[in-house]
Scaffold this active site. Structure first.
Site, PDB file in Angstrom:
ATOM      1  N   MET A   1     -51.073 -21.718   8.688  1.00  0.00           N
ATOM      2  CA  MET A   1     -50.997 -23.161   8.455  1.00  0.00           C
ATOM      3  C   MET A   1     -51.678 -23.543   7.147  1.00  0.00           C
ATOM      4  SD  MET A   1     -49.523 -25.528  10.312  1.00  0.00           S
ATOM      5  CE  MET A   1     -48.891 -26.592   9.019  1.00  0.00           C
TER       6      MET A   1
ATOM      7  N   THR B   1     -54.788 -15.843  12.897  1.00  0.00           N
ATOM      8  CA  THR B   1     -53.501 -15.830  12.202  1.00  0.00           C
ATOM      9  C   THR B   1     -52.866 -17.217  12.150  1.00  0.00           C
ATOM     10  OG1 THR B   1     -52.318 -15.271  14.252  1.00  0.00           O
ATOM     11  CG2 THR B   1     -53.105 -13.440  12.897  1.00  0.00           C
ATOM     12  N   ASP B   2     -53.075 -18.033  13.177  1.00  0.00           N
ATOM     13  CA  ASP B   2     -52.450 -19.348  13.239  1.00  0.00           C
ATOM     14  C   ASP B   2     -52.988 -20.266  12.146  1.00  0.00           C
ATOM     15  OD1 ASP B   2     -50.613 -21.069  14.326  1.00  0.00           O
ATOM     16  OD2 ASP B   2     -51.813 -21.620  16.056  1.00  0.00           O
ATOM     17  N   ASP B   3     -54.316 -20.350  12.062  1.00  0.00           N
ATOM     18  CA  ASP B   3     -54.908 -21.164  10.998  1.00  0.00           C
ATOM     19  C   ASP B   3     -54.559 -20.616   9.625  1.00  0.00           C
ATOM     20  OD1 ASP B   3     -56.966 -23.389  11.884  1.00  0.00           O
ATOM     21  OD2 ASP B   3     -57.039 -21.801  13.375  1.00  0.00           O
TER      22      ASP B   3
ATOM     23  N   ARG C   1     -44.741 -19.337  13.684  1.00  0.00           N
ATOM     24  CA  ARG C   1     -45.440 -20.025  12.597  1.00  0.00           C
ATOM     25  C   ARG C   1     -45.614 -19.095  11.396  1.00  0.00           C
ATOM     26  NH1 ARG C   1     -47.828 -24.619  13.360  1.00  0.00           N
ATOM     27  NH2 ARG C   1     -48.612 -24.158  15.437  1.00  0.00           N
TER      28      ARG C   1
END
Length: 731
Positions: free
Chosen positions: A423, A418-420, A532
């Site tokens: 971003m 999920t983070d990548d 994020r």
């Protein structure tokens, strides 16, 4: 001075700009900042120069294919394990093993041990592995380095205290028996996923470690080495009397009960193995083998991480696969990608970070005034689009949704995160509405150095009427963003937050299993990831009133610490978490005067150091008294600034001092020196140094400060190329 970049002319000379900046520093000899020196015009000039230098350097780091990839540095466990693998394969006296040993000696602490991060305390598992690796490569145990290491290890409890992973390394080189390791039954492969203890109840990274190690438990590969190469001198007790490895965090009453039951099961399973009464083991082994081979597809190795790649090599060796078999050739090739070999040393990366680095670099360059349709950003966007994962992975075992995420590495199809994803989506959004982005860039063109004045380049038409959005390009981006957003909604946890790789992956009891001492069995919601994704949703037009946003904000309210900070799971630590939450809340237009925001701002303000910078050591993960305390670093200073700027503090003295710190501590080539580890793999277990962090994060912070605070200070490049002038602006 004219310089070419990717075949294009850039004409900015940093030396010319440097003549405008006074050489005197606002820092005294004791590195204390003097507020009287925070003249805004001078700070504007310094920040512009810093942006120009770092932007130029970051552009030069782009690969021809369009991506960025900095070195990803871990601790010396990686090099030690590389040598132990070489020993298993019979190559411990080879040139590459000796080069890795040279690297280990360079990293030895003054007291004789090895740490998980620079300046950290000695870690017993890292130190035992390093000592063993040095002996295997021919280093004399009577040498000063090994004597010092031996004293430090014995003083810390000896090899008796090493963790589960280290025990498996000792077992496959004959130092202890496999019965002295916690058993990882291969029969885990056969348990239904709805059970509270099952393969898919574990985190994704635990999964890719547990499966190969369960095969190790069953097949017990071992290469016997001579006693003189062994490490019995590090044992205080006989291995059968070593203590049970323990999870480093606090355990609930239920977890303690589960742990006691699991310990009894561990003893029972080993007894059944001894009696050859494990009838399902062969079936489970076949399933584990197939599971691993399946996850080789479209991946930079099993899980795309070094430990799992290493275990894969050993597992397929003991399963009888030849070194030239497709499976072994594949694993060796993936291992080779992680190795950085120099004249007399060799080091190993835990994995590669191109998707992450490319997304952040793209956003930072866009923030710094590089136009969205510039060749560098078009190429990076195209590269990122090609990396979207459109096949189902492990996450789909518990989530019903169409794929649409991105992974961290070049290829890791089973494990997008999920983070990548968030971003990358924010980077791709910079490619939407190119005409609008051009108009926005023109509005800010005087804030940034002129090294990318594209309107002055031959063949470039600055007339906005000549710039048309490519419909096919825009449709492709829109489709990718739509897929990514839907996937992220499906991955939101029941508590309103997001984890990294799975949904609702938080069974605390798993951390009490005998082999769970690596502190990575769960993938729960964390404030930094949640914020994020909240930031992304805000940029996608979502606000309070939207279900996913409401739930995320509620989660962030619940997880704020009493002092106003937020925990950072994937970056060190509370500075990272607090930055991201403030930035995420700002993106949804959350009221800046809300007590939650003001408390976060106040915590950052209070943790600013006298020098003007911020720093925090990984020690804060185990000792809350160390929150926000550590050597000031460029990346952590940038994070704090980004959070404060997002919270409306761009004009504050706190922020100006931080900007001054970045401008003053920049190197002549545009970089910042940062040896500290500010990335987090697993809290209290594994930390990271992202070599591009102290480049693109400071660039992002400086650029956003210029946009937020200096719109009344611009440079007229056409008439006075390098002269700061004050302008009246219409709002």
């Amino acid at each position: 001075m004219n310089t070419t970049w990717n075949g294009r002319i850039v004409a900015w000379d940093p030396q010319s700009e440097s003549q405008q900046v006074e050489e005197t520093s606002p820092f005294s000899q004791d590195n204390t900042f003097h507020p009287a020196e925070t003249d805004k015009v001078k700070l504007f000039e310094q920040a512009r120069r810093s942006v120009g230098l770092s932007r130029y350097l970051l552009l030069s780091e782009q690969k021809p294919e369009g991506y960025w990839q900095g070195e990803l540095e871990g601790d010396t466990i990686l090099e030690s394990e590389f040598i132990l693998l070489q020993a298993y394969l019979g190559h411990e006296r080879g040139e590459r093993a000796k080069k890795a040993a040279n690297y280990l000696l360079k990293k030895q602490n003054d007291e004789g041990g090895w740490s998980l991060y620079p300046g950290g305390p000695m870690n017993i598992s890292a130190s035992v592995k390093a000592y063993f690796a040095l002996k295997l490569t021919g280093h004399d145990p009577s040498s000063e380095a090994l004597q010092q290491a031996r004293r430090a290890i014995l003083a810390a409890g000896g090899a008796d205290e090493v963790n589960t992973f280290t025990r498996f390394y000792l077992a496959f080189l004959g130092q202890i028996e496999y019965r002295d390791c916690p058993a990882i039954p291969t029969e885990l492969m056969l348990l239904p996923k709805w059970l509270p203890i099952s393969l898919y109840a574990m985190s994704s990274w635990a999964r890719t470690m547990v499966v190969p190690m369960s095969v190790m438990t069953a097949l017990k590969p071992c290469r016997k080495i001579s006693p003189s190469e062994g490490i019995r001198e590090l044992f205080i007790r006989s291995p059968e009397h070593w203590p049970v490895p323990k999870y480093p965090g606090e355990a609930s009453r239920l977890s303690r009960l589960v742990g006691k039951a699991a310990y009894q099961f561990d003893r029972l399973y080993k007894w059944l193995e001894k009696k050859k009464c494990v009838p399902l083991q062969k079936i489970a082994l076949k399933k584990a083998e197939a599971w691993m081979r399946e996850r080789f597809e479209n991946s930079d190795g099993l899980g795309a991480i070094f430990p799992s790649i290493l275990w894969s090599i050993i597992i397929f060796d003991v399963l009888g696969y030849a070194k030239d078999s497709p499976e072994q050739k594949y694993s060796y090739a993936q291992l080779e990608k992680l190795i950085i070999e120099e004249e007399d040393t060799l080091r190993v990366q835990p994995c590669e970070s191109p998707v992450w680095d490319t997304a952040i670099a793209s956003v930072a360059l866009s923030d710094s005034g590089v136009w969205a349709d510039h060749e560098a950003l078009k190429k990076s966007a195209a590269w990122l689009l090609d990396k979207q994962v459109l096949t189902k992975g492990d996450w789909s075992e518990t989530v019903t949704a169409e794929p649409g995420g991105w992974c961290f590495e070049h290829a890791n199809a089973y494990y997008p995160d999920t983070d990548d994803t968030a971003m990358v989506m924010m980077a791709l959004m910079r490619q939407q509405d190119l005409v609008g982005k051009r108009q926005e860039a023109w509005a800010h063109e005087g804030l940034f150095p002129a090294d990318l004045n594209l309107y002055e380049e031959e063949g470039y038409d600055a007339d906005e009427s000549a710039l048309e959005d490519d419909e096919a390009w825009q449709d492709r981006i829109d489709l990718a963003l739509d897929r990514g957003e839907k996937w992220l909604y499906a991955m939101q946890n029941s508590d309103g937050g997001w984890g990294a790789f799975d949904r609702n992956n938080h069974r605390e009891m798993l951390s009490s299993l005998p082999f769970a001492d690596h502190n990575a069995m769960n993938d729960p919601s964390t404030p930094d990831l949640t914020a994020r994704i909240l930031e992304l949703l805000g940029k996608r037009g979502k606000r309070l009133g939207h279900s996913a946003v409401n739930r995320a904000v509620a989660y962030l309210e619940q997880t704020q610490e009493a002092d106003g900070s937020w925990f950072g799971r994937w970056g060190v630590n509370y500075i990272y978490g607090t930055w991201q939450v403030l930035q995420g809340l700002a993106a949804i237009d959350f009221p800046q005067d809300h007590p939650m925001i003001r408390a976060g701002v106040e915590w950052l303000r209070c943790t600013q150091q006298p020098s003007g910078g911020w720093g925090e050591s990984p020690e804060s993960y185990g000792d809350l008294r160390q929150k926000g305390i550590g050597e000031a670093t460029a990346s952590q200073t940038a994070w704090a600034l980004l959070g404060l700027i997002a919270a409306g503090e761009a004009e504050s003295e706190t922020v100006r001092r931080g900007i001054q710190w970045l401008a003053t501590h920049q190197n002549n080539d545009g970089s910042w020196t940062e040896e500290e580890f500010t990335g987090t793999g697993f809290p209290q277990v594994f930390y990271l140094r992202y070599h591009l962090y102290p480049l693109y994060f400071p660039l992002m912070a400086l650029s956003r400060w210029l946009r937020a605070s200096c719109s009344d200070l611009t440079v007229d490049y056409k008439t006075r190329p390098r002269l700061a002038v004050c302008c009246e602006t219409t709002r």
